[in-house]
Design an enzyme around this catalytic site. Structure first.
Site, short mmCIF file in Angstrom:
data_model
loop_
_atom_site.label_atom_id
_atom_site.label_comp_id
_atom_site.label_asym_id
_atom_site.label_seq_id
_atom_site.Cartn_x
_atom_site.Cartn_y
_atom_site.Cartn_z
N GLY A 37 9.30 1.07 -6.89
CA GLY A 37 10.71 0.72 -6.78
C GLY A 37 11.58 1.23 -7.90
N CYS A 69 14.50 -1.09 26.33
CA CYS A 69 14.81 0.35 26.45
C CYS A 69 14.95 0.71 27.92
CB CYS A 69 13.72 1.19 25.79
SG CYS A 69 13.88 2.96 26.12
N CYS A 98 11.86 3.34 28.74
CA CYS A 98 10.44 2.99 28.66
C CYS A 98 10.21 1.49 28.74
CB CYS A 98 9.82 3.56 27.39
SG CYS A 98 10.19 2.61 25.90
N CYS A 125 15.28 3.91 23.16
CA CYS A 125 14.60 3.94 21.88
C CYS A 125 15.19 5.04 21.00
CB CYS A 125 13.11 4.25 22.05
SG CYS A 125 12.19 2.98 22.90
N CYS A 175 9.13 6.56 22.49
CA CYS A 175 9.63 6.34 23.85
C CYS A 175 8.90 7.24 24.85
CB CYS A 175 11.14 6.61 23.89
SG CYS A 175 11.96 5.98 25.37
#
Ligand SMILES: [Zn+2]
Lengths: 302, 196
Positions: free
Chosen positions: A38, A247, A250, A272, A278
């Site tokens: 970080g 979606c 899909c 998606c 997808c």
């Protein structure tokens, strides 16, 4: 390119574009970044043959770690077929001769802008993020010397104040992108402009995550299986975005969706953002209510 | 300088990258042996994996330090000649510090620890060692639940020294243990949580 002052004999052609001296400098920065999760390691960012907005930081990180055995995937907003993703993929196919793929599971290195793939990443994979503004405290404190001191002292109270102002104004934390995270209990980090939907994927991720900011000259990292916590409050816990629709192509109910225009009469659908995910679901026989056997090109639809 | 120095990388681009990737994986997965055997000629004055690490990471921008057992022979000449790096005057000035755990005294506090604003300005220790079958339990970033650090030889006070190194986080040193079989990383973020 800078002259090679060191004495390793090198060919005139630079594998993955960058010269070896620059790669070594970036590699040293990456090792420090991994050791201090970080923390933003400064590095001497180089000019790349593409505009800054195209993710030169991520490109430099990828160039420094890439080897001839790697298989590279590049996504932009989740899609493999946008101009940015296609260009970067072609750049490395040409300068490094590496194999490229759109399949998340086949990639050893995935360079991304603004998304984390839906499929769970594996331990042998590296996810490289393109970062425009690496400093999460920048909008609170423009001076680099001050933000550096704030990180040194782990003085993150102002960050919470900003989020709390959100709550006071909106009744909830309104930040939906670039949502700050606390890494391994120490540094507060900018996850790049991914949707906060993706934030939970950073936590305990099996893959190494590397972040490159070209203009701001910073590299940072999240090692595998590292605790990554989105900042929140006891009375206002972090909530990832949820979608009301599955979606349209899909039928997935657990993926991040983009709203796309389907025709010139204002027709719209939610699909998606991760095109590989997808397509994989459709190939496996999962279909949404608007599925008609097509494969959707995001750029074509936008 | 000795008359004939061992050769460096024949394929510097590919060999540097392969060495770095193994080192990166080692530091990202503390305690885990990342199998690596450098293709360098075996007549290097350092064990080949340690020599490869030096060639991969050193250049004129950084300095190295050699512990007493490594400072007598041609190691310094080898690293200087092939990388352009300078020898550090003191342990505090070294970006990379090479030592042999079987022969040299290990004192983590002697090396550069970084500063609160720039904790990355620290020494990375390159410790020649061998892998041990048993080890200490470790935890932290890069480790799923609990890992093992199996290294020999380690000084009797290693856990005390490492606890002090960890207590100074984000300051501190990182260690890359180099064996004939590969690299084992121990970044400053790792905690030792149990004995042998
Ligand atoms: Zn879908």
């Amino acid at each position: 390119m800078s002259a090679h002052r060191q004495t390793n004999s090198e060919p005139a052609y630079n594998f993955a574009y960058l010269d070896e001296q620059t790669k070594r400098m970036i590699r040293r920065a990456i090792l420090k970044a991994i050791a201090i999760p970080g923390y933003q390691v400064p590095f001497a960012s180089r000019e790349m043959p593409m505009p800054y907005g195209w993710g030169t930081g991520g490109v430099q990180v990828t160039a420094a770690i890439l080897g001839s055995e790697d298989t590279l995937k590049v996504i932009d907003q989740g899609a493999d077929d946008t101009t940015n993703a296609v260009s970067i993929r072609a750049f490395f196919a040409k300068t490094a001769g590496v194999a490229v793929t759109t399949a998340t599971e086949d990639a050893t290195i995935i360079q991304t802008r603004h998304r984390i793939p839906e499929a769970a990443l594996q331990g042998h994979q590296v996810l490289v993020y393109q970062v425009p503004i690496p400093e999460p405290l920048r909008f609170l404190e423009p001076r680099e010397t001050e933000t550096r001191t704030m990180h040194a002292l782990a003085e993150y109270g102002l960050m919470h104040v900003k989020l709390y102002e959100d709550i006071a104004r909106h009744g909830h934390i309104a930040t939906t992108y670039d949502y700050p995270v606390h890494v391994a209990g120490r540094y507060v980090m900018d996850p790049s402009p991914i949707p906060k939907f993706d934030n939970p994927k950073m936590n305990d991720c099996a893959a190494l995550q590397l972040f490159g900011a070209g203009r701001e000259k910073r590299i940072y990292a999240i090692p595998p299986h590292t605790q990554v916590v989105s900042l929140d409050f006891e009375d206002h816990p972090f909530e990832a975005t949820k979608f009301e629709h599955p979606c349209a192509l899909c039928g997935a109910t657990m993926s991040y969706l983009d709203e796309v225009v389907t025709d010139d009469k204002g027709g719209r659908m939610f699909v998606c953002s991760d095109t590989d995910f997808c397509e994989g679901r459709r190939a496996a026989g999962h279909h949404g209510h608007l599925y008609g056997g097509e494969t959707l090109s995001k750029e074509a639809a936008e | 300088m000795t008359a004939v120095l061992a050769r460096g990388f024949d394929q510097p681009v590919a060999q540097s990258q392969a060495t770095f990737r193994a080192v990166m994986q080692a530091l990202a997965n503390p305690g885990r042996l990342i199998a690596f055997r450098s293709t360098l000629d075996t007549d290097t004055p350092l064990p080949v994996n340690a020599a490869a690490l030096g060639l991969a990471l050193l250049d004129f921008e950084v300095t190295f330090h050699l512990a007493p057992s490594l400072s007598a022979g041609s190691v310094a000449d080898y690293l200087r000649f092939h990388t352009g790096a300078r020898a550090a005057k003191t342990t505090q000035d070294a970006a990379l510090a090479f030592l042999d755990l079987a022969k040299d005294t290990l004192c983590l506090a002697d090396y550069a620890q970084g500063t609160p604003d720039y904790p990355d300005r620290s020494t990375t220790l390159i410790a020649l060692s061998t892998r041990a079958e048993t080890g200490m339990a470790i935890a932290g970033p890069g480790i799923k639940a609990v890992g093992t650090l199996g290294i020999a030889p380690l000084p009797a006070d290693f856990t005390v020294q490492w606890a002090a190194n960890r207590a100074g986080f984000p300051l501190g040193v990182d260690i890359l243990f180099v064996t004939e079989e590969g690299f084992i990383g121990l970044p400053r973020s790792t905690r030792i949580v149990g004995g042998v």
